[in-house]
Design a protein around this motif. Structure first.
Motif, mmCIF file in Angstrom:
data_model
loop_
_atom_site.group_PDB
_atom_site.id
_atom_site.type_symbol
_atom_site.label_atom_id
_atom_site.label_comp_id
_atom_site.label_asym_id
_atom_site.label_seq_id
_atom_site.Cartn_x
_atom_site.Cartn_y
_atom_site.Cartn_z
ATOM 1 N N ASP A 92 28.672 62.113 -5.022
ATOM 2 C CA ASP A 92 30.009 61.956 -4.451
ATOM 3 C C ASP A 92 30.929 61.219 -5.426
ATOM 4 O OD1 ASP A 92 31.681 62.573 -2.280
ATOM 5 O OD2 ASP A 92 31.549 60.524 -1.526
ATOM 6 N N GLN A 93 30.409 60.184 -6.073
ATOM 7 C CA GLN A 93 31.207 59.444 -7.049
ATOM 8 C C GLN A 93 31.474 60.288 -8.299
ATOM 9 O OE1 GLN A 93 32.681 56.541 -6.743
ATOM 10 N NE2 GLN A 93 31.736 55.681 -4.907
ATOM 11 N N LEU A 94 30.440 60.964 -8.817
ATOM 12 C CA LEU A 94 30.604 61.785 -10.020
ATOM 13 C C LEU A 94 31.638 62.886 -9.834
ATOM 14 C CD1 LEU A 94 26.885 62.213 -11.145
ATOM 15 C CD2 LEU A 94 28.695 61.130 -12.491
ATOM 16 N N SER A 95 31.736 63.408 -8.630
ATOM 17 C CA SER A 95 32.617 64.544 -8.378
ATOM 18 C C SER A 95 34.006 64.146 -7.922
ATOM 19 C CB SER A 95 31.988 65.448 -7.309
ATOM 20 O OG SER A 95 31.942 64.780 -6.059
ATOM 21 N N GLY A 96 34.256 62.858 -7.805
ATOM 22 C CA GLY A 96 35.557 62.438 -7.298
ATOM 23 C C GLY A 96 35.726 62.729 -5.818
ATOM 24 N N GLY A 97 34.612 62.708 -5.068
ATOM 25 C CA GLY A 97 34.680 62.909 -3.629
ATOM 26 C C GLY A 97 34.738 64.365 -3.211
ATOM 27 N N ARG A 98 33.987 65.227 -3.917
ATOM 28 C CA ARG A 98 33.987 66.664 -3.579
ATOM 29 C C ARG A 98 32.660 67.131 -2.997
ATOM 30 N NH1 ARG A 98 34.534 69.816 -8.176
ATOM 31 N NH2 ARG A 98 34.288 68.076 -9.617
ATOM 32 N N LEU A 99 31.754 66.233 -2.697
ATOM 33 C CA LEU A 99 30.439 66.609 -2.196
ATOM 34 C C LEU A 99 30.483 66.888 -0.697
ATOM 35 C CD1 LEU A 99 27.341 66.878 -2.644
ATOM 36 C CD2 LEU A 99 27.189 64.449 -2.032
ATOM 37 N N ASP A 100 29.814 67.970 -0.275
ATOM 38 C CA ASP A 100 29.513 68.239 1.126
ATOM 39 C C ASP A 100 27.994 68.176 1.284
ATOM 40 O OD1 ASP A 100 32.203 68.751 1.253
ATOM 41 O OD2 ASP A 100 32.011 70.638 2.324
ATOM 42 N N MET A 101 27.510 67.638 2.406
ATOM 43 C CA MET A 101 26.070 67.458 2.594
ATOM 44 C C MET A 101 25.547 68.424 3.646
ATOM 45 S SD MET A 101 25.633 63.302 2.760
ATOM 46 C CE MET A 101 26.412 63.188 4.380
ATOM 47 N N GLY A 102 24.534 69.200 3.286
ATOM 48 C CA GLY A 102 23.836 70.024 4.251
ATOM 49 C C GLY A 102 22.388 69.571 4.349
ATOM 50 N N PHE A 103 21.891 69.399 5.558
ATOM 51 C CA PHE A 103 20.510 68.977 5.765
ATOM 52 C C PHE A 103 19.787 69.999 6.630
ATOM 53 C CE2 PHE A 103 22.797 64.875 5.380
ATOM 54 C CZ PHE A 103 22.140 64.359 4.281
ATOM 55 N N GLY A 104 18.501 70.171 6.373
ATOM 56 C CA GLY A 104 17.683 71.059 7.186
ATOM 57 C C GLY A 104 16.225 70.657 7.094
ATOM 58 N N ARG A 105 15.377 71.388 7.818
ATOM 59 C CA ARG A 105 13.937 71.090 7.827
ATOM 60 C C ARG A 105 13.191 71.803 6.718
ATOM 61 N NH1 ARG A 105 12.137 72.776 13.603
ATOM 62 N NH2 ARG A 105 13.719 74.357 13.204
ATOM 63 N N GLY A 106 13.833 72.789 6.063
ATOM 64 C CA GLY A 106 13.162 73.602 5.059
ATOM 65 C C GLY A 106 12.998 75.018 5.562
ATOM 66 N N ALA A 107 13.114 75.990 4.646
ATOM 67 C CA ALA A 107 13.157 77.385 5.066
ATOM 68 C C ALA A 107 11.786 77.961 5.387
ATOM 69 C CB ALA A 107 13.826 78.225 3.974
ATOM 70 N N ALA A 108 10.743 77.526 4.696
ATOM 71 C CA ALA A 108 9.431 78.157 4.839
ATOM 72 C C ALA A 108 8.337 77.102 4.913
ATOM 73 C CB ALA A 108 9.165 79.093 3.662
ATOM 74 N N ALA A 109 7.400 77.310 5.835
ATOM 75 C CA ALA A 109 6.301 76.358 5.993
ATOM 76 C C ALA A 109 5.479 76.234 4.719
ATOM 77 C CB ALA A 109 5.408 76.787 7.154
ATOM 78 N N ALA A 110 5.334 77.347 3.975
ATOM 79 C CA ALA A 110 4.550 77.297 2.740
ATOM 80 C C ALA A 110 5.159 76.317 1.747
ATOM 81 C CB ALA A 110 4.470 78.693 2.121
#
Length: 334
Positions: A93-111
């Motif tokens: 967020d600091q490196l980009s001058g406040g352009r970061l968006d955060m996406g969180f999830g559990r992960g796409a595949a159990a493997a």
């Protein structure tokens, strides 16, 4: 209506050093074309994703852009130590001058989860714990950490986020329940499924948003689609069919190697995924009509194109982006 980009960063036949250089040039073209944000997937030990560490790749994106927003779609939260991920988010967020968006999830595949010696059955709990730790730390500007002797100490963040109280939050939706969770947390959402599958997800999202946030403006409700634009329909289909076949080979790489089924399968042929509405290839006029119909069908307000996929060359991708930005986006904004 606003426009974004989704990228699996799937492997092609170029040497990786050249691959990364070319993809970063394409991302700079997204910025010049006026896209709102760039969203990159996280995958591990598979040809589907060459950004197993989204933070590393997005730091390079930050250095090569000045306006484009960007972020992971998603960080696979159960695979991270919460403190490590929190600090990486603040740095980006600091490196980009406040352009970061955060996406969180559990992960796409159990493997992929098991590769990290994590039990897939525990991912929901780990996701909740990790995201709660990160959001609490961002909002408070401090975290509680263990120290010697079993004690715990409150420590201020040496690097706080630039955006307060934290960067915008995103979530990938596949079910009405996911729509409800995202709405309660004030998250933007993106769905990659068909319009009939997404309608109940988005309807529930809007319902819960109104219940919990009243008349506050809706966040971005996005649909993600494969897109290839060319001067002629025949040429667009020819190239898209070829490139999608390579993407699909990367998509099923792990499942074929290890013998498991995808939770969210995709057809093997471009014509089939175009027929169910999750892809388009054609002239700017045809693509504009398609985008408009998909947005109306889902009542979404954010269109997210997957423009770089499979074995598309850099020139093919850049030409498609240019046609989309010059001849499709203006039609849909007016």
């Amino acid at each position: 209506m606003e426009f974004g980009v989704f990228d699996h960063l799937d492997k092609n036949d170029r040497p990786l050093a050249r691959y990364y250089a070319e993809r970063l040039e394409v991302i700079a073209a997204y910025e010049r074309a006026g896209f709102y944000a760039y969203h990159v997937a996280e995958h591990h030990l598979t040809d589907l994703g060459m950004a197993p560490s989204p933070s590393v790749f997005l730091a390079a994106v930050a250095a090569r852009t000045t306006r484009l927003r960007f972020g992971p779609m998603i960080f696979a939260a159960p695979l991270y130590h919460p403190l490590r991920l929190l600090q990486e988010i603040c740095m980006l967020d600091q490196l980009s001058g406040g352009r970061l968006d955060m996406g969180f999830g559990r992960g796409a595949a159990a493997a992929e989860i098991r590769f990290f010696d994590v039990d897939p059955a525990q991912t929901e709990q780990l996701y909740e714990q990790t995201v709660a730790f990160i959001l609490d730390g961002l909002r408070a500007g401090a975290v509680t950490v263990p120290e010697e002797g079993g004690k715990r100490r409150r420590m201020p963040l040496a690097i706080p986020p630039l955006q307060q109280p934290h960067p915008p939050l995103w979530y990938g939706v596949h079910s009405p329940q996911a729509g409800e969770r995202a709405a309660r947390r004030g998250m933007h959402v993106i769905g990659l499924d068909t319009a009939p599958e997404l309608v109940p997800c988005f309807d529930n999202y809007r319902k819960v948003w109104r219940q919990t946030h009243g008349d506050a403006p809706l966040p971005k409700i996005g649909i993600g689609r494969f897109v290839f634009v060319a001067d002629a329909d025949v040429e667009a289909l020819r190239v898209a069919r070829r490139a999608y076949a390579k993407w699909h080979a990367s998509f099923v790489y792990l499942s074929q190697l290890m013998g498991w089924k995808h939770r969210h399968p995709r057809p093997a042929e471009f014509d089939a995924i175009a027929a169910d509405g999750r892809a388009v290839a054609g002239t700017p006029e045809a693509v504009a009509e398609y985008v408009q119909s998909q947005m109306r069908a889902t009542d979404a307000n954010y269109f997210v194109g997957q423009f770089a996929f499979g074995d598309l060359t850099q020139d093919e991708t850049l030409r498609s982006i240019a046609l989309f930005s010059e001849a499709v986006m203006p039609r849909l904004r007016h």
